[in-house]
Every structure is written in C-alpha cells, then in structure tokens.
Write a protein that holds these residues in place. Structure first.
Motif, PDB file in Angstrom:
ATOM      1  N   TYR A  60      52.156  33.074  37.066  1.00 24.10           N
ATOM      2  CA  TYR A  60      51.735  34.597  36.900  1.00 24.10           C
ATOM      3  C   TYR A  60      51.706  35.135  38.102  1.00 24.10           C
ATOM      4  O   TYR A  60      51.617  36.420  38.015  1.00 24.10           O
ATOM      5  N   GLY A  61      52.107  34.733  39.204  1.00 27.00           N
ATOM      6  CA  GLY A  61      52.246  35.413  40.330  1.00 27.00           C
ATOM      7  C   GLY A  61      51.063  35.755  41.175  1.00 27.00           C
ATOM      8  O   GLY A  61      49.984  35.263  40.939  1.00 27.00           O
ATOM      9  N   TYR A  62      51.171  36.586  42.241  1.00 27.71           N
ATOM     10  CA  TYR A  62      50.181  36.992  42.891  1.00 27.71           C
ATOM     11  C   TYR A  62      49.334  37.991  42.363  1.00 27.71           C
ATOM     12  O   TYR A  62      49.827  39.148  42.031  1.00 27.71           O
ATOM     13  N   TRP A  63      48.006  38.057  42.551  1.00 30.11           N
ATOM     14  CA  TRP A  63      46.982  39.239  42.051  1.00 30.11           C
ATOM     15  C   TRP A  63      46.029  39.643  43.194  1.00 30.11           C
ATOM     16  O   TRP A  63      45.350  38.489  43.836  1.00 30.11           O
ATOM     17  N   SER A  64      45.617  40.500  43.486  1.00 29.75           N
ATOM     18  CA  SER A  64      44.747  41.119  44.273  1.00 29.75           C
ATOM     19  C   SER A  64      43.833  42.056  43.686  1.00 29.75           C
ATOM     20  O   SER A  64      44.315  43.051  42.984  1.00 29.75           O
ATOM     21  N   PRO A 104      46.006  44.504  52.156  1.00 27.29           N
ATOM     22  CA  PRO A 104      45.223  43.919  53.012  1.00 27.29           C
ATOM     23  C   PRO A 104      43.640  44.096  52.671  1.00 27.29           C
ATOM     24  O   PRO A 104      42.937  43.408  53.347  1.00 27.29           O
ATOM     25  N   ASN A 105      43.289  45.213  51.929  1.00 25.25           N
ATOM     26  CA  ASN A 105      41.763  45.389  51.908  1.00 25.25           C
ATOM     27  C   ASN A 105      41.299  44.828  50.900  1.00 25.25           C
ATOM     28  O   ASN A 105      40.167  44.955  50.111  1.00 25.25           O
ATOM     29  N   ALA A 106      42.136  43.805  50.074  1.00 29.31           N
ATOM     30  CA  ALA A 106      41.608  43.096  48.951  1.00 29.31           C
ATOM     31  C   ALA A 106      40.349  42.488  48.891  1.00 29.31           C
ATOM     32  O   ALA A 106      40.280  41.598  50.125  1.00 29.31           O
ATOM     33  N   THR A 107      39.589  42.483  48.059  1.00 33.98           N
ATOM     34  CA  THR A 107      38.412  41.740  48.172  1.00 33.98           C
ATOM     35  C   THR A 107      38.662  40.269  47.729  1.00 33.98           C
ATOM     36  O   THR A 107      37.813  39.265  47.862  1.00 33.98           O
ATOM     37  N   LEU A 108      39.867  39.959  46.911  1.00 33.36           N
ATOM     38  CA  LEU A 108      39.805  38.624  46.573  1.00 33.36           C
ATOM     39  C   LEU A 108      41.583  38.699  46.292  1.00 33.36           C
ATOM     40  O   LEU A 108      42.106  39.807  45.739  1.00 33.36           O
ATOM     41  N   ALA A 109      42.307  37.868  46.653  1.00 30.61           N
ATOM     42  CA  ALA A 109      43.554  37.649  46.279  1.00 30.61           C
ATOM     43  C   ALA A 109      44.053  36.143  45.696  1.00 30.61           C
ATOM     44  O   ALA A 109      43.616  35.052  46.528  1.00 30.61           O
ATOM     45  N   TRP A 127      42.747  45.416  39.564  1.00 29.75           N
ATOM     46  CA  TRP A 127      43.692  44.352  39.984  1.00 29.75           C
ATOM     47  C   TRP A 127      45.280  44.670  40.099  1.00 29.75           C
ATOM     48  O   TRP A 127      45.593  45.344  39.099  1.00 29.75           O
ATOM     49  N   HIS A 128      46.044  44.219  41.291  1.00 27.44           N
ATOM     50  CA  HIS A 128      47.422  44.589  41.293  1.00 27.44           C
ATOM     51  C   HIS A 128      48.089  43.353  41.309  1.00 27.44           C
ATOM     52  O   HIS A 128      47.539  42.315  42.180  1.00 27.44           O
ATOM     53  N   THR A 130      59.125  44.692  33.304  1.00 21.46           N
ATOM     54  CA  THR A 130      57.826  44.508  34.452  1.00 21.46           C
ATOM     55  C   THR A 130      56.447  44.552  33.714  1.00 21.46           C
ATOM     56  O   THR A 130      56.302  45.301  32.877  1.00 21.46           O
ATOM     57  N   LEU A 131      55.576  44.204  34.700  1.00 21.00           N
ATOM     58  CA  LEU A 131      54.161  44.018  34.181  1.00 21.00           C
ATOM     59  C   LEU A 131      53.520  45.141  34.712  1.00 21.00           C
ATOM     60  O   LEU A 131      53.626  45.321  36.079  1.00 21.00           O
ATOM     61  N   ILE A 132      52.899  45.924  33.846  1.00 21.44           N
ATOM     62  CA  ILE A 132      52.149  47.087  34.448  1.00 21.44           C
ATOM     63  C   ILE A 132      50.648  46.855  33.935  1.00 21.44           C
ATOM     64  O   ILE A 132      50.155  47.845  33.160  1.00 21.44           O
ATOM     65  N   ILE A 133      50.040  45.777  34.392  1.00 20.67           N
ATOM     66  CA  ILE A 133      48.685  45.549  33.758  1.00 20.67           C
ATOM     67  C   ILE A 133      47.784  45.287  35.005  1.00 20.67           C
ATOM     68  O   ILE A 133      47.212  44.547  35.322  1.00 20.67           O
ATOM     69  N   ALA A 134      47.739  46.539  35.895  1.00 16.99           N
ATOM     70  CA  ALA A 134      46.837  46.395  37.254  1.00 16.99           C
ATOM     71  C   ALA A 134      45.718  46.263  36.790  1.00 16.99           C
ATOM     72  O   ALA A 134      44.761  45.959  37.905  1.00 16.99           O
ATOM     73  N   THR A 135      44.867  46.499  35.566  1.00 15.31           N
ATOM     74  CA  THR A 135      43.446  46.452  35.458  1.00 15.31           C
ATOM     75  C   THR A 135      42.936  45.070  34.912  1.00 15.31           C
ATOM     76  O   THR A 135      41.967  44.817  34.776  1.00 15.31           O
ATOM     77  N   ALA A 136      43.893  44.180  34.755  1.00 17.08           N
ATOM     78  CA  ALA A 136      43.454  42.966  34.096  1.00 17.08           C
ATOM     79  C   ALA A 136      43.339  41.958  35.103  1.00 17.08           C
ATOM     80  O   ALA A 136      44.206  41.691  35.961  1.00 17.08           O
TER      81      ALA A 136
END
Length: 247
Positions: free
Chosen positions: A98-102, A118-123, A109-110, A15-21
């Motif tokens: 590459y899927g969804y990123w918020s 729901p509080n994302a500034t960008l998705a 980034w998640h 699984t991808l664990i790159i929440a900051t990219a």
C-alpha cells in the motif's frame, strides 16, 4: 507462483487520491459477494473502492485441496474485484503493497514518504495480506510466498460453532512472532477494545465470533530501515465461513 491481474488499462493507470484516509486503519480480506469470492478493501463494514487499488496488488494465488497451485486471477466486476480460477480452489491469497503514507500536523494523510513530507508527525509503509479458506482444511495451512505476515490456524480443526475457542499462530518472515495483535472480528468489531496478543510462540486464542463470515486480523508493526518511514505496518487477514443450519 503464477498469477495475473485482469484489469483494464484505465484501472491500471489510475492513481490514489485518498489523502485523508489513515493508511494503517484499513486492510484487505476475501468475502463472498453474490456467490463469487471478492477481494475487499476497507475497515469494519466500510467496503471501499478496491478496483482502483488493484495496481497495488502484487500477487494473487490459489491452491486446491491438496495444496497445489491453481492459476488464479482477479477480475474487475463493477465495484469489486472477483476471483477467477482455472479449477476449484480451497485457498486464495493476496499481497498488497500500500506504499508510503505520512501524516501532517493538520491530521491529513498523504501518499508520500517522510523524504517528501519532512514535517510529518508520522510516516509509515503499509503492507496488507489476505488468506481465505473456501473450505475447511484437512491439513495444516502452510506459509505462502510473499506473505511477510500471516495468521494461520493451529492444526486443522477449525471450530464449527460461534463462541468456540480457536488457536492461531502469527508468523513474521516465516517465524512465530510475539506481541502481534490478533482481532477476532475485523468486520463487525474493528475497534475491538482488548484484542489478543501473541505469546512467545506466536500463538493466541480467540473466540469464533460468527456463525457465518469470520475475518480475523493480525497486525504487527516492525522497524523500518528505510528513512522514508518511521515503521512498517503489516496487516494480515484470515477469513472463513462457518455453515448455518440447513434451510
């Protein structure tokens, strides 16, 4: 079109664990590594871990010099995936979802859609495509199945010297698209200040930057009908190598 992914069960289960990219800042392209064709994921000179991202690659296709499909696959070889084919290929292409990123207000980034953040500034939803010419084409490069965005040379005459102009056309869903960004050297100048923009006929003219490996990158942001994303970002590379003077 036939394709296969030769990856181990461990890689497929990763699984991808790159929440900051930042998802949209990266792309895929093909390049030579130790005389093998490798699929690279990254931005600029940063070659990141493509092997663990292999499950996101939806297709890999190869074609001979006549444009006929050749059975082609990716094989994990240490830190990079390399291309295997039954016979020589003139073109190899890949598609990655590459899927969804918020992005949350703290700048992180998640790997989730707006429905989960729901509080994302960008998705956004990211798709990445790559086409590599292992030899200079003798006919017009066609549009490949599954490549929602594709950048192709106009005609068959790719310049053979650094600094010469090169005309390309960008297609979105099979049609020329205006307003797409075209970067002329994604590896060595990923922060290009004034990248080209495609005209109404989808064309843009850039200069060939390197007497060696060239990675052009087209980027187009499309509207999303999916409530999970504010928009869909497509990035499509076209790479080829110009020969140097014989030793």
């Amino acid at each position: 079109m036939r394709f296969s992914h030769m990856v181990t069960a461990a890689v497929a289960a990763s699984t991808l664990i790159i929440a900051t990219a930042p998802a949209g800042a990266h792309a895929i392209w093909f390049a030579q590594r130790a005389k093998q064709t490798a699929l690279i994921y990254g931005v600029g000179a940063d070659d990141l871990d493509m092997v663990k991202r292999l499950p996101l690659v939806k297709s890999v296709t190869g074609y001979d010099s006549d444009g006929a499909p050749v059975n082609t696959s990716l094989r994990a070889a240490g830190a990079i995936p390399v291309v295997d084919s039954d016979e020589p290929i003139a073109v190899v292409a890949a598609v990655m979802d590459y899927g969804y990123w918020s992005k949350t207000p703290d700048g992180e980034w998640h790997n989730k859609g707006r429905d989960e953040v729901p509080n994302a500034t960008l998705a956004e939803h990211n798709f990445k495509y790559a086409v590599y010419l292992t030899q200079m084409p003798t006919k017009q490069i066609p549009l490949y199945e599954g490549h929602t965005l594709q950048v192709v040379p106009v005609g068959t005459a790719i310049p053979q010297k650094m600094g010469e102009p090169m005309k390309v056309r960008v297609y979105y869903k099979g049609q020329p698209i205006a307003g797409a960004t075209v970067m002329q050297d994604y590896v060595n100048d990923p922060d290009e200040v004034n990248p080209a923009k495609t005209a109404a006929d989808g064309t843009a003219t850039i200069k060939v930057r390197n007497q060696g490996n060239n990675v052009l990158m087209a980027i187009y942001v499309a509207k999303s009908d999916d409530k999970k994303a504010d928009h869909i970002e497509h990035s499509a590379s076209l790479s080829f190598v110009l020969p140097h003077v014989p030793e």
